[in-house]
Scaffold this motif. Structure first.
Motif, mmCIF file in Angstrom:
data_model
loop_
_atom_site.group_PDB
_atom_site.id
_atom_site.type_symbol
_atom_site.label_atom_id
_atom_site.label_comp_id
_atom_site.label_asym_id
_atom_site.label_seq_id
_atom_site.Cartn_x
_atom_site.Cartn_y
_atom_site.Cartn_z
ATOM 1 N N THR A 540 58.774 44.555 47.802
ATOM 2 C CA THR A 540 57.615 44.247 48.641
ATOM 3 C C THR A 540 56.954 45.564 49.024
ATOM 4 O OG1 THR A 540 58.631 42.239 49.541
ATOM 5 C CG2 THR A 540 56.834 43.218 50.801
ATOM 6 N N VAL A 541 55.658 45.620 48.855
ATOM 7 C CA VAL A 541 54.909 46.852 49.123
ATOM 8 C C VAL A 541 53.764 46.546 50.084
ATOM 9 C CG1 VAL A 541 53.514 48.705 48.127
ATOM 10 C CG2 VAL A 541 55.465 47.801 46.853
ATOM 11 N N ILE A 542 53.575 47.412 51.082
ATOM 12 C CA ILE A 542 52.419 47.337 51.973
ATOM 13 C C ILE A 542 51.680 48.667 51.882
ATOM 14 C CG2 ILE A 542 51.647 47.250 54.380
ATOM 15 C CD1 ILE A 542 53.748 45.272 55.002
ATOM 16 N N GLY A 543 50.380 48.599 51.632
ATOM 17 C CA GLY A 543 49.560 49.802 51.526
ATOM 18 C C GLY A 543 48.080 49.435 51.497
ATOM 19 N N ILE A 544 47.255 50.404 51.186
ATOM 20 C CA ILE A 544 45.806 50.211 51.148
ATOM 21 C C ILE A 544 45.366 49.856 49.729
ATOM 22 C CG2 ILE A 544 43.562 51.318 51.491
ATOM 23 C CD1 ILE A 544 45.002 50.763 54.064
ATOM 24 N N LEU A 545 44.579 48.803 49.595
ATOM 25 C CA LEU A 545 44.110 48.340 48.293
ATOM 26 C C LEU A 545 42.914 49.164 47.830
ATOM 27 C CD1 LEU A 545 44.374 46.127 46.078
ATOM 28 C CD2 LEU A 545 42.666 44.820 47.369
ATOM 29 N N ARG A 546 42.977 49.618 46.581
ATOM 30 C CA ARG A 546 41.854 50.306 45.947
ATOM 31 C C ARG A 546 41.520 49.590 44.643
ATOM 32 N NH1 ARG A 546 39.521 52.509 50.033
ATOM 33 N NH2 ARG A 546 40.657 54.230 51.020
ATOM 34 N N LYS A 547 40.250 49.172 44.506
ATOM 35 C CA LYS A 547 39.821 48.440 43.318
ATOM 36 C C LYS A 547 38.829 49.265 42.524
ATOM 37 C CE LYS A 547 40.337 43.680 45.009
ATOM 38 N NZ LYS A 547 39.641 42.389 45.262
ATOM 39 N N SER A 548 39.009 49.271 41.224
ATOM 40 C CA SER A 548 38.035 49.871 40.313
ATOM 41 C C SER A 548 37.900 48.953 39.103
ATOM 42 C CB SER A 548 38.487 51.278 39.907
ATOM 43 O OG SER A 548 39.664 51.218 39.118
ATOM 44 N N LYS A 549 37.042 49.345 38.197
ATOM 45 C CA LYS A 549 36.830 48.496 37.022
ATOM 46 C C LYS A 549 38.064 48.421 36.145
ATOM 47 C CE LYS A 549 31.840 49.395 36.774
ATOM 48 N NZ LYS A 549 30.738 49.926 35.932
ATOM 49 N N ASP A 550 38.808 49.536 36.091
ATOM 50 C CA ASP A 550 39.906 49.616 35.136
ATOM 51 C C ASP A 550 41.260 49.217 35.712
ATOM 52 O OD1 ASP A 550 38.094 50.602 33.257
ATOM 53 O OD2 ASP A 550 38.351 52.651 34.009
ATOM 54 N N VAL A 551 41.477 49.459 37.002
ATOM 55 C CA VAL A 551 42.817 49.254 37.546
ATOM 56 C C VAL A 551 42.724 48.920 39.026
ATOM 57 C CG1 VAL A 551 43.148 51.688 38.153
ATOM 58 C CG2 VAL A 551 45.143 50.258 37.681
ATOM 59 N N ILE A 552 43.699 48.142 39.471
ATOM 60 C CA ILE A 552 43.864 47.848 40.894
ATOM 61 C C ILE A 552 45.057 48.654 41.385
ATOM 62 C CG2 ILE A 552 44.323 46.067 42.621
ATOM 63 C CD1 ILE A 552 43.057 44.045 40.767
ATOM 64 N N MET A 553 44.874 49.398 42.477
ATOM 65 C CA MET A 553 45.933 50.274 42.977
ATOM 66 C C MET A 553 46.224 49.973 44.440
ATOM 67 S SD MET A 553 44.983 53.996 41.335
ATOM 68 C CE MET A 553 43.405 54.071 42.198
ATOM 69 N N ILE A 554 47.441 50.314 44.830
ATOM 70 C CA ILE A 554 47.821 50.339 46.244
ATOM 71 C C ILE A 554 48.226 51.766 46.568
ATOM 72 C CG2 ILE A 554 49.509 49.570 47.957
ATOM 73 C CD1 ILE A 554 49.543 46.880 46.660
ATOM 74 N N VAL A 555 47.569 52.354 47.558
ATOM 75 C CA VAL A 555 47.805 53.747 47.918
ATOM 76 C C VAL A 555 48.282 53.811 49.363
ATOM 77 C CG1 VAL A 555 46.032 54.525 46.304
ATOM 78 C CG2 VAL A 555 45.431 54.138 48.698
ATOM 79 N N GLU A 556 48.792 54.976 49.764
ATOM 80 C CA GLU A 556 49.266 55.133 51.136
ATOM 81 C C GLU A 556 48.089 55.134 52.111
ATOM 82 O OE1 GLU A 556 50.689 58.998 52.393
ATOM 83 O OE2 GLU A 556 50.029 59.859 50.497
ATOM 84 N N PRO A 557 48.278 54.608 53.314
ATOM 85 C CA PRO A 557 47.210 54.652 54.324
ATOM 86 C C PRO A 557 46.831 56.091 54.630
ATOM 87 C CG PRO A 557 48.922 53.100 54.974
ATOM 88 C CD PRO A 557 49.452 53.849 53.782
ATOM 89 N N PRO A 558 45.560 56.349 54.949
ATOM 90 C CA PRO A 558 45.118 57.724 55.169
ATOM 91 C C PRO A 558 45.696 58.367 56.415
ATOM 92 C CG PRO A 558 43.369 56.168 55.698
ATOM 93 C CD PRO A 558 44.468 55.385 55.056
ATOM 94 N N GLU A 559 46.217 57.579 57.365
ATOM 95 C CA GLU A 559 46.815 58.143 58.569
ATOM 96 C C GLU A 559 47.966 57.259 59.027
ATOM 97 O OE1 GLU A 559 43.825 56.379 61.950
ATOM 98 O OE2 GLU A 559 43.269 58.225 60.931
ATOM 99 N N ILE A 576 54.507 54.227 61.424
ATOM 100 C CA ILE A 576 54.792 53.991 60.006
ATOM 101 C C ILE A 576 53.971 54.993 59.219
ATOM 102 C CG2 ILE A 576 54.727 52.345 58.111
ATOM 103 C CD1 ILE A 576 54.828 50.098 60.168
ATOM 104 N N ASN A 577 54.646 55.829 58.476
ATOM 105 C CA ASN A 577 53.975 56.909 57.764
ATOM 106 C C ASN A 577 54.047 56.660 56.263
ATOM 107 O OD1 ASN A 577 52.636 59.257 57.265
ATOM 108 N ND2 ASN A 577 54.310 60.628 57.792
ATOM 109 N N GLY A 578 52.936 56.277 55.670
ATOM 110 C CA GLY A 578 52.884 56.078 54.227
ATOM 111 C C GLY A 578 53.066 54.628 53.811
ATOM 112 N N LEU A 579 53.307 54.443 52.521
ATOM 113 C CA LEU A 579 53.570 53.116 51.968
ATOM 114 C C LEU A 579 54.874 52.549 52.516
ATOM 115 C CD1 LEU A 579 52.805 54.062 48.269
ATOM 116 C CD2 LEU A 579 51.447 52.418 49.581
ATOM 117 N N ILE A 580 54.930 51.238 52.683
ATOM 118 C CA ILE A 580 56.186 50.561 53.020
ATOM 119 C C ILE A 580 56.738 49.966 51.738
ATOM 120 C CG2 ILE A 580 57.287 48.737 54.347
ATOM 121 C CD1 ILE A 580 55.166 49.028 56.447
#
Length: 591
Positions: A540-559, A576-580
């Motif tokens: 299970t992953v919790i993070g920030i969703l980033r969408k582009s034409k080529d790929v969907i990513m989950i990245v760490e929160p900016p703060e 909570i620091n970073g991805l869970i």
């Protein structure tokens, strides 16, 4: 807060009674209230329309100061000076423990190294300590500040607070101290801080009778703190020619625009913000619209409002982030000491044990509350509650930049990891920790020692980019956990080696592994734990969703995120620091 350079006062102030003065001989000013090169009058001094405060410099308890930060503080000071700032507020009480007065020392050092000692107006405050009972003692405090900063004269010497409410006999001696340091030429001007309207009028009249002008009055003043007292003080200052210095112009960070009801800061501010922010949405929305229209930031607009009201704001030159880990405990400890001392006094003098027993019981409850939170912090209980309560996201409907939670099998990307000790291959996350069995005085423990604790001797963790196939939408998502990304792992540790309780000779493989990590291979009591996430494990992953034409990513929160207070479970806010990243204990591998 982040450093806000004087572009905060580039924006044009609205032409209102509070911001402009018109007369038949002087038309309203329709350009910005101040150009960057302009100064404002503060008594006989000329200062920048905005200054900076240095409370955090040297304060270890509340602001997490460390001497290694001095380089960054110097760079921040240089940036402020290069952008026209020449007013810096400090105090002889800024700095904790052996670092008492460190703020003044650093400010003096930075001025010397920047070679701007003659261009800076230092406004320092002298604490109204109980032992400062004579004018001479306040003059001596002023001379000590001069020595710490290695300057010949202070710009503005200020009384830090009034003693009228608890030690009125001391107040006049402090006023006479201001007069004495002014007459001796130790300060160019005098001011006060945290004075109410009545005492402000009294000290103004007294100093005026002694031939000393009152230059400034420092109070909390912002869009969030414009109550009756602030407005009355502002009117008094305007009528008497006193310059108002506004501290906390961003309201502890509320007016930065970074926080919402669903995105709270970490630490004790979370509870305060959760109660205040819902009612501030119209204000923050208006600030955001103005900032966007003017091409500025929300903090710049909030600070500019203070300037347009005729005040000089002094935002802090350091973030409050370091305060949050220690602030709550520090306050509780302080309150406990005060209440315990007072109750003991009542027990001895009045022979009334009821209050004393009440304090003891309350202290026991507070101690149990803190121990409960420490236990849950070690077991990451609060983060697990947050993760379990956070709903699974539908990636088809989720927006770019949204905090999401997905669950599914993991698969390696270009780089696959291998666990350090067990050599388990095809992992997306690995960590290894070595603990030594030590006595409380931190000497290595023997087998028969009863007083002990595990002390971390070595730790390493690695993560890499990997893929998760979301079970809800069958969408494959890249999780950007590599290249230094921060990860909060909720993964059970496997104890691979534990020599506690038995005199065991370390195996050749273990001795070799310890040698490779530059750890002692001498026989000792140790424990080696390892955890990893293998390919095909359900995660299970919790993070920030980033969408582009080529790929969907989950990245760490900016703060850093905060889960806020969980009062139903008696839990304080946890950062909570970073991805869970979580692997359920019942997780199985796909065939």
């Amino acid at each position: 807060m982040a450093l806000t350079i004087p572009t905060a006062y580039f924006s044009r102030c609205s032409a209102s009674k509070e911001t402009t003065t018109s007369s038949s001989s002087s038309p309203p000013r329709l350009v910005p209230r101040f150009w960057p090169w302009e100064k404002v009058k503060m008594g006989a001094l000329s200062v920048s329309p905005m200054g900076f405060g240095t409370w955090s410099w040297g304060n270890q308890f509340l602001w997490g100061y460390r001497e290694k930060m001095d380089g960054d503080l110097q760079a921040t000071f240089n940036l402020a000076v290069d952008n026209g700032i020449n007013l810096f507020d400090t105090a002889d009480s800024y700095g904790t423990g052996k670092l008492n007065g460190q703020s003044e020392k650093l400010l003096g050092k930075f001025m010397r190294e920047k070679r701007v000692r003659n261009d800076i107006v230092v406004a320092t405050k002298f604490a109204s300590y109980p032992w400062r009972l004579t004018p001479g003692q306040l003059v001596k405090a002023c001379e000590s500040s001069l020595d710490r900063m290695e300057i010949e004269k202070i710009g503005i010497g200020q009384l830090h607070w009034s003693t009228a409410n608890y030690a009125p006999f001391q107040e006049k001696a402090l006023w006479d101290g201001l007069v004495a340091m002014y007459d001796k030429g130790l300060v160019q001007a005098v001011g006060v801080s945290n004075y109410g309207p009545k005492q402000l009028l009294k000290i103004h009249d007294y100093l005026q009778s002694r031939g000393v002008p009152l230059c400034s009055a420092q109070v909390q003043f912002s869009l969030l703190s414009i109550g009756d007292d602030q407005l009355e003080i502002k009117n008094i200052c305007d009528s008497l020619g006193i310059r108002l210095i506004s501290y906390s112009p961003l309201g502890l960070g509320i007016l930065t625009g970074k926080y919402t009801s669903s995105k709270l800061p970490s630490g004790p501010r979370a509870l305060l913000f959760s109660q205040i922010l819902p009612g501030l949405e119209p204000l923050l929305k208006a600030l955001s619209e103005i900032a966007k229209k003017r091409g500025k930031t929300i903090p710049q607009v909030a600070i500019n409002w203070c300037i347009c009201k005729g005040t000089i704001p002094i935002p802090g030159m350091k973030s409050v982030k370091q305060a949050e880990e220690n602030l709550a405990l520090y306050i509780l400890l302080f309150l406990f000491i005060i209440s315990f001392s007072f109750s003991l006094f009542i027990l001895i003098i009045i022979h009334n044990p009821i209050f004393f027993i009440t304090v003891i019981l309350l202290s026991a409850l507070i101690l149990a509350f803190l121990l409960w939170n420490v236990l849950n912090w070690r077991k990451q209980g609060a983060i697990l509650i947050f993760l379990n309560s956070f709903p699974d996201s539908d990636l088809r409907l989720a927006r770019d930049g949204q905090l999401v939670k997905i669950t599914g099998p993991a698969s390696c990307g270009i780089v696959a990891l291998e666990s350090s000790y067990e050599k388990v291959q095809r992992c997306v996350y690995t960590s290894t920790s070595v603990y030594e069995y030590k006595r409380f005085h931190l000497k290595p423990a023997m087998v028969n020692h009863g007083c002990f604790r595990w002390s971390l001797a070595y730790s390493e963790s690695f993560s890499t980019d990997f893929y998760v196939t979301d079970t809800k939408t069958s969408t494959t998502v890249m999780v950007k956990a590599g290249n230094g990304a921060k990860v909060t792992p909720l993964i059970r540790e496997n104890t691979l080696v534990n020599t506690k309780g038995k005199a065991k000779v370390l195996s050749p493989y273990l001795r070799k592994w310890l040698g490779e990590k530059n750890l002692s291979a001498d026989p000792c009591l140790l424990r080696l734990d390892e955890r990893y996430v293998k390919e095909r494990s359900y995660v299970t992953v919790i993070g920030i969703l980033r969408k582009s034409k080529d790929v969907i990513m989950i990245v760490e929160p900016p703060e850093v995120m905060s889960i806020g207070c969980l009062w139903k479970r008696f839990l304080l806010p946890v950062d909570i620091n970073g991805l869970i990243l979580r692997v359920p204990e019942s997780s199985t591998l796909l065939a």
